[in-house]
Design a protein around this motif. Structure first.
Motif, PDB file in Angstrom:
ATOM      1  N   LEU A  24       0.913  -1.269   0.117  1.00 60.65           N
ATOM      2  CA  LEU A  24       0.056   0.057  -0.012  1.00 60.65           C
ATOM      3  C   LEU A  24       0.750   1.085   0.222  1.00 60.65           C
ATOM      4  CD1 LEU A  24      -2.711  -1.178   2.604  1.00 60.65           C
ATOM      5  CD2 LEU A  24      -2.949  -0.681   0.119  1.00 60.65           C
ATOM      6  N   TYR A  25       1.707   1.218   0.845  1.00 61.82           N
ATOM      7  CA  TYR A  25       2.745   2.325   1.029  1.00 61.82           C
ATOM      8  C   TYR A  25       3.570   2.759  -0.508  1.00 61.82           C
ATOM      9  CZ  TYR A  25       6.780   5.250   2.259  1.00 61.82           C
ATOM     10  OH  TYR A  25       7.806   6.269   2.436  1.00 61.82           O
ATOM     11  N   TYR A  26       4.159   1.471  -0.907  1.00 67.13           N
ATOM     12  CA  TYR A  26       4.889   1.613  -1.992  1.00 67.13           C
ATOM     13  C   TYR A  26       4.010   2.211  -3.311  1.00 67.13           C
ATOM     14  CZ  TYR A  26       7.955   0.445  -6.106  1.00 67.13           C
ATOM     15  OH  TYR A  26       8.857   0.528  -7.148  1.00 67.13           O
ATOM     16  N   ASN A  27       2.789   1.740  -3.435  1.00 59.68           N
ATOM     17  CA  ASN A  27       1.854   1.915  -4.393  1.00 59.68           C
ATOM     18  C   ASN A  27       1.491   3.665  -4.325  1.00 59.68           C
ATOM     19  OD1 ASN A  27       2.012  -0.340  -5.688  1.00 59.68           O
ATOM     20  ND2 ASN A  27       0.120  -1.174  -4.993  1.00 59.68           N
ATOM     21  N   MET A  28       1.415   3.950  -3.049  1.00 55.49           N
ATOM     22  CA  MET A  28       1.220   5.472  -3.092  1.00 55.49           C
ATOM     23  C   MET A  28       2.262   6.254  -3.224  1.00 55.49           C
ATOM     24  SD  MET A  28      -1.539   6.352   0.234  1.00 55.49           S
ATOM     25  CE  MET A  28      -0.254   5.522   1.491  1.00 55.49           C
ATOM     26  N   LEU A  29       3.618   6.025  -2.919  1.00 61.28           N
ATOM     27  CA  LEU A  29       4.786   6.679  -2.935  1.00 61.28           C
ATOM     28  C   LEU A  29       5.135   6.787  -4.682  1.00 61.28           C
ATOM     29  CD1 LEU A  29       7.245   7.598  -1.421  1.00 61.28           C
ATOM     30  CD2 LEU A  29       8.389   5.699  -1.780  1.00 61.28           C
ATOM     31  N   ILE A  59      -7.007   7.046  -2.033  1.00 61.38           N
ATOM     32  CA  ILE A  59      -8.170   6.831  -2.610  1.00 61.38           C
ATOM     33  C   ILE A  59      -7.770   5.993  -3.764  1.00 61.38           C
ATOM     34  CG2 ILE A  59     -10.195   7.716  -3.689  1.00 61.38           C
ATOM     35  CD1 ILE A  59      -9.902  10.371  -2.063  1.00 61.38           C
ATOM     36  N   SER A  60      -7.030   6.421  -4.788  1.00 57.67           N
ATOM     37  CA  SER A  60      -6.928   5.731  -5.925  1.00 57.67           C
ATOM     38  C   SER A  60      -6.325   4.270  -5.615  1.00 57.67           C
ATOM     39  CB  SER A  60      -5.616   6.602  -6.674  1.00 57.67           C
ATOM     40  OG  SER A  60      -6.296   7.777  -7.320  1.00 57.67           O
ATOM     41  N   VAL A  61      -5.143   4.423  -4.837  1.00 58.73           N
ATOM     42  CA  VAL A  61      -4.457   3.200  -4.614  1.00 58.73           C
ATOM     43  C   VAL A  61      -5.247   1.960  -3.685  1.00 58.73           C
ATOM     44  CG1 VAL A  61      -2.323   2.187  -3.367  1.00 58.73           C
ATOM     45  CG2 VAL A  61      -2.072   4.250  -4.674  1.00 58.73           C
ATOM     46  N   GLY A  62      -6.152   2.658  -2.879  1.00 56.24           N
ATOM     47  CA  GLY A  62      -7.036   1.829  -1.935  1.00 56.24           C
ATOM     48  C   GLY A  62      -8.124   1.117  -2.727  1.00 56.24           C
ATOM     49  N   VAL A  82      -4.331   5.015  -9.830  1.00 57.69           N
ATOM     50  CA  VAL A  82      -5.043   3.783 -10.502  1.00 57.69           C
ATOM     51  C   VAL A  82      -4.258   3.146 -11.556  1.00 57.69           C
ATOM     52  CG1 VAL A  82      -6.922   3.127 -11.942  1.00 57.69           C
ATOM     53  CG2 VAL A  82      -7.575   4.849  -9.981  1.00 57.69           C
ATOM     54  N   PHE A  83      -3.563   3.958 -12.419  1.00 57.40           N
ATOM     55  CA  PHE A  83      -2.863   3.549 -13.356  1.00 57.40           C
ATOM     56  C   PHE A  83      -1.505   2.967 -13.232  1.00 57.40           C
ATOM     57  CE2 PHE A  83      -5.608   7.045 -14.966  1.00 57.40           C
ATOM     58  CZ  PHE A  83      -6.044   6.639 -16.046  1.00 57.40           C
ATOM     59  N   THR A  84      -0.610   3.634 -12.191  1.00 57.41           N
ATOM     60  CA  THR A  84       0.490   2.900 -11.719  1.00 57.41           C
ATOM     61  C   THR A  84       0.349   1.611 -10.869  1.00 57.41           C
ATOM     62  OG1 THR A  84       0.302   4.446  -9.891  1.00 57.41           O
ATOM     63  CG2 THR A  84       1.773   5.187 -11.882  1.00 57.41           C
ATOM     64  N   THR A  85      -0.844   1.746 -10.065  1.00 55.63           N
ATOM     65  CA  THR A  85      -1.290   0.287  -9.152  1.00 55.63           C
ATOM     66  C   THR A  85      -1.370  -0.540 -10.312  1.00 55.63           C
ATOM     67  OG1 THR A  85      -1.909   1.725  -7.363  1.00 55.63           O
ATOM     68  CG2 THR A  85      -2.579  -0.582  -7.330  1.00 55.63           C
ATOM     69  N   ARG A  86      -2.194  -0.479 -11.317  1.00 53.13           N
ATOM     70  CA  ARG A  86      -2.607  -1.302 -12.350  1.00 53.13           C
ATOM     71  C   ARG A  86      -1.157  -1.713 -13.091  1.00 53.13           C
ATOM     72  NH1 ARG A  86      -8.165  -2.365 -13.551  1.00 53.13           N
ATOM     73  NH2 ARG A  86      -8.797  -3.422 -11.449  1.00 53.13           N
ATOM     74  N   GLU A  87       0.096  -1.062 -12.648  1.00 55.90           N
ATOM     75  CA  GLU A  87       1.231  -1.294 -13.562  1.00 55.90           C
ATOM     76  C   GLU A  87       1.352  -1.194 -14.987  1.00 55.90           C
ATOM     77  OE1 GLU A  87       2.434  -5.310 -12.021  1.00 55.90           O
ATOM     78  OE2 GLU A  87       2.769  -4.598 -10.106  1.00 55.90           O
ATOM     79  N   ILE A  88       0.881  -0.147 -15.401  1.00 59.71           N
ATOM     80  CA  ILE A  88       0.728   0.154 -16.439  1.00 59.71           C
ATOM     81  C   ILE A  88       2.381   0.915 -16.898  1.00 59.71           C
ATOM     82  CG2 ILE A  88       0.330   1.995 -18.468  1.00 59.71           C
ATOM     83  CD1 ILE A  88      -2.335   2.152 -17.397  1.00 59.71           C
ATOM     84  N   GLN A 117      -7.826  -1.437 -22.615  1.00 65.13           N
ATOM     85  CA  GLN A 117      -8.434  -2.801 -22.390  1.00 65.13           C
ATOM     86  C   GLN A 117      -7.377  -3.684 -21.667  1.00 65.13           C
ATOM     87  OE1 GLN A 117     -11.490  -3.722 -22.413  1.00 65.13           O
ATOM     88  NE2 GLN A 117     -12.648  -2.983 -23.873  1.00 65.13           N
ATOM     89  N   GLU A 118      -6.386  -3.704 -22.056  1.00 66.64           N
ATOM     90  CA  GLU A 118      -5.201  -4.355 -21.246  1.00 66.64           C
ATOM     91  C   GLU A 118      -5.152  -4.261 -19.658  1.00 66.64           C
ATOM     92  OE1 GLU A 118      -0.473  -4.833 -21.664  1.00 66.64           O
ATOM     93  OE2 GLU A 118      -1.360  -3.386 -23.104  1.00 66.64           O
ATOM     94  N   PHE A 119      -5.496  -3.010 -19.337  1.00 67.41           N
ATOM     95  CA  PHE A 119      -5.436  -2.919 -18.052  1.00 67.41           C
ATOM     96  C   PHE A 119      -6.726  -2.635 -17.255  1.00 67.41           C
ATOM     97  CE2 PHE A 119      -1.225  -1.782 -19.729  1.00 67.41           C
ATOM     98  CZ  PHE A 119      -0.328  -2.617 -18.741  1.00 67.41           C
ATOM     99  N   ASN A 120      -7.641  -2.792 -18.084  1.00 69.53           N
ATOM    100  CA  ASN A 120      -9.130  -2.688 -17.650  1.00 69.53           C
ATOM    101  C   ASN A 120      -9.549  -1.329 -17.005  1.00 69.53           C
ATOM    102  OD1 ASN A 120     -10.426  -5.413 -18.190  1.00 69.53           O
ATOM    103  ND2 ASN A 120      -8.680  -6.211 -16.820  1.00 69.53           N
ATOM    104  N   ILE A 121      -8.989  -0.319 -17.542  1.00 67.29           N
ATOM    105  CA  ILE A 121      -9.235   1.146 -17.170  1.00 67.29           C
ATOM    106  C   ILE A 121      -9.807   1.862 -18.365  1.00 67.29           C
ATOM    107  CG2 ILE A 121      -7.836   3.354 -16.681  1.00 67.29           C
ATOM    108  CD1 ILE A 121      -5.661   1.507 -15.451  1.00 67.29           C
ATOM    109  N   VAL A 122     -10.700   2.629 -17.912  1.00 65.69           N
ATOM    110  CA  VAL A 122     -11.527   3.603 -19.008  1.00 65.69           C
ATOM    111  C   VAL A 122     -11.525   4.935 -18.445  1.00 65.69           C
ATOM    112  CG1 VAL A 122     -13.627   3.985 -20.015  1.00 65.69           C
ATOM    113  CG2 VAL A 122     -13.151   1.616 -19.394  1.00 65.69           C
ATOM    114  N   GLY A 123     -10.731   5.872 -18.976  1.00 62.41           N
ATOM    115  CA  GLY A 123     -10.275   7.092 -18.754  1.00 62.41           C
ATOM    116  C   GLY A 123     -11.578   8.187 -18.892  1.00 62.41           C
TER     117      GLY A 123
END
Length: 666
Positions: A24-29, A59-62, A82-88, A117-123
């Protein structure tokens, strides 16, 4: 060794493992360090704009960590986490922000205005609200597929003032869709404080009005956000329903960097800086010996190397070279037309029956095709086109909708994102104004922007001649022929109506399908009984002659036929366009070059109508062949009146014969 400060946020570790806490911490950092780098690049002029989410990372990371990787998330422009936690890959993100080809929009849109679609994100799109209805559509697809997936969609507190927000919540509640509506209440909509955005104590209170559960969470507390959303998501997977969450947080930088924060009282800014989600969580982890200084520094070093490496590769990528062919080819998703040949067995059908039969046969061919509209289920629609469809296909696929055109068009877009075709019935074409934004800004632009097709047909009962007055009689096709990315179909005969509807549903691009109400029960024709298609962009040459070319569509076709039948001496090519986008330019140009005269008849009023564009095209490409100026005939420049004698005066029908004869005698 640095002093460990006390956290200003009360964390409850609960049963979370040290590994999860560190994740959680790393994904926020990570998004924080990226943002700090982007602010430097912005000042250096190396990126053009930035919408900062500093202070809102929890919020995004959680939310992202609480959902499964195959569950869709629809973020906003402050949700980098959201984008970085999904590891784009950061290379692709940086290319996106620099307008490089390896981004997600080929330089056609910026920042977070994209999906993948690869990361299931719709901007998002800049209009904010439409994505809430799109989330409804993805959630509906999850219900229909029975995959037990949840969808999460973000909005700011300012976005909750938009009608789309209320429509989307209402649809989700009525249909019990598995979607989590996440409101990031960060204090300001650009410079407008929440006190001027809404007049209730908490935005979560609005959930009660829509019959859904709602919660208020500390948006700066990563543990509270992650564990609560995870618990709610697990519950929704078991018992599908919508839930509204209001995250209390604060926007510590400008709406975008150029707007600044001078309008924010300094004591308020200081108060929220003390609640920084990353600084406080770091202090908590250090105090609990879950994190140590060495590990923290190692995290930062690793992320900074990743950032610098990705930036170098993004900078090294060649700038996009404009190519007209590439741009034009990407407006629509390529569609390989399949010809289904009509059989020889026919029966006489009215236009309305042909549309109904064509829609029914498409429902049989496409087993997951969904149709949506007001009163279309048990009632069969106001024109009875879907009468009996519920018994044939069930209420999952034949769906009555609340009166919320915008949300339903958006829902159709969400279904398309999930791979499901849909047909939306506007009860009257006039009512599309209530859903205009998602039609012209979402359906029309999605493939060009990020390669996502909008596999949606919007049925448009239109036209005058039935004494329906100003709000039920427009023929508004010109609103959409003007918009790149939309296809526009306008049949005049039962045979064409059935075949073109099948093609419209097969086509993965958005199609506006116009049906003239005055023709519904007045025009009959022998129509093949089987499923068949008619290609788009192929006009019908109904009569052949050498004195004049008549170009028209819809009811105008029948007005022209009546005129020619009453004037047997007129030798004319009569062209029924059938589709307005794509347009059969070849047939039009060849005919006019042959006859030397052209008259264009439309039911719509003159200025800005398709006749104007056709006339300009003929003047530009056939000037040397013309023996007279191109003539346009259209209805009056007024709204459409109700009473019969005024409607008759309004319509172009009564003007056509005189105009045709005047052109022939020129």
């Amino acid at each position: 060794m640095p002093t460990i400060t006390k956290s200003n946020i009360a964390y409850d570790k609960r049963n979370l493992s040290d590994k999860t806490l560190l994740e959680l911490y790393y994904n926020m950092l990570k998004p924080r360090l990226i943002e700090e780098k982007m602010l430097i690049l912005l000042r250096q002029g190396k990126i053009s704009k930035w919408f900062s989410g500093i202070g809102q990372e929890a919020i995004s990371v959680g939310v992202t960590m609480a959902l499964k990787p195959d569950e869709y998330i629809l973020p906003m422009h402050r949700n980098l986490g959201v984008f970085t936690t999904r590891e784009i890959p950061l290379h692709r993100l940086f290319c996106q922000w620099q307008g490089k080809a390896s981004g997600f929009t080929k330089g056609r849109d910026r920042s977070f205005h994209f999906g993948t679609q690869e990361f299931n994100i719709v901007g998002m799109i800049s209009h904010l609200g439409p994505q809430l209805g799109v989330a409804d559509g993805i959630a509906l697809a999850n219900l229909l597929k029975e995959n037990k997936n949840v969808t999460a969609v973000f909005s700011g507190e300012g976005g909750t003032s938009e009608g789309d927000f209320h429509e989307a919540l209402n649809v989700a509640s009525v249909w019990q869709l598995p979607v989590i509506f996440c409101i990031e209440n960060n204090g300001y909509g650009l410079s407008t404080p929440t006190s001027e955005q809404y007049n209730c104590k908490h935005l979560a209170d609005r959930g009660k009005g829509y019959g859904m559960e709602s919660f208020i969470l500390d948006g700066n507390n990563i543990i509270e956000t992650y564990t609560k959303v995870q618990k709610l998501a697990e519950s929704i997977r078991k018992r599908p329903r919508p839930i509204l969450i209001e995250f209390k947080t604060f926007r510590r930088r400008g709406h975008e960097e150029a707007s600044g924060t001078k309008y924010v009282p300094q004591d308020l800014m200081d108060e929220w800086e003390e609640k920084d989600p990353i600084d406080n969580f770091r202090s908590f982890l250090l105090s609990k010996k879950v994190l140590n200084i060495e590990t923290d520094e190692a995290y930062k070093a690793k992320i900074k190397v990743e950032i610098d490496t990705a930036l170098e590769s993004a900078y090294a990528e060649q700038d996009i070279v404009p190519n007209e062919t590439t741009e034009l080819n990407d407006v629509y998703k390529p569609f390989e037309y399949t010809d289904f040949t009509p059989n020889t067995e026919t029966k006489e059908l009215r236009l309305i029956d042909a549309i109904s039969e064509g829609l029914k046969q498409s429902m049989e061919k496409h087993k997951d095709l969904v149709i949506m509209g007001q009163d279309i289920a048990e009632y069969g629609g106001v024109f009875k086109i879907t009468d009996g469809f519920v018994e044939a296909f069930g209420k999952d696929r034949v769906r009555n909708t609340p009166i919320c055109e915008s949300a339903i068009v958006e829902t159709a877009m969400g279904l398309s994102i999930s791979g499901i075709k849909s047909v939306v019935e506007m009860q009257f074409a006039d009512f599309v104004t209530s859903g205009f934004n998602p039609v012209v800004n979402y359906l029309a632009k999605s493939h060009y922007r990020w390669g996502q097709e909008a596999d949606v047909v919007v049925r448009m009962p239109c036209g005058a001649g039935v004494a329906a007055g100003p709000f039920h009689s427009q023929t508004n096709e010109a609103w959409f022929t003007k918009t790149p990315g939309l296809k526009v179909v306008y049949p005049a005969f039962p045979y064409d109506a059935k075949g073109l509807l099948a093609t419209a549903i097969n086509d993965p691009n958005p199609v506006l399908y116009f049906e003239h109400k005055a023709l519904y029960r007045s025009i009959r024709q022998e129509v093949p009984t089987n499923y068949y298609t008619i290609p788009f962009g192929k006009a019908a040459l109904l009569k052949e002659g050498d004195a004049v070319t008549i170009i028209t569509y819809g009811a105008g076709v029948h007005w022209a036929l009546e005129t020619l039948n009453n004037n047997q001496d007129i030798s004319a090519d009569l062209i029924d366009l059938r589709t307005l986008q794509p347009l059969d330019k070849e047939t039009i140009l060849n005919s006019v070059k042959k006859t030397g005269r052209a008259i264009i008849l439309q039911e719509d009023s003159m200025f800005g109508g398709i006749a104007s564009d056709l006339s300009a095209m003929l003047m530009e490409q056939c000037f040397e062949y013309l023996d007279a100026p191109v003539k346009r005939v259209a209805s009056m420049e007024t709204p459409i009146p109700f009473i019969g004698q005024l409607e008759e005066q309004y319509l172009a029908k009564g003007k056509f014969e005189g105009a045709l004869k005047a052109l022939l005698s020129y």
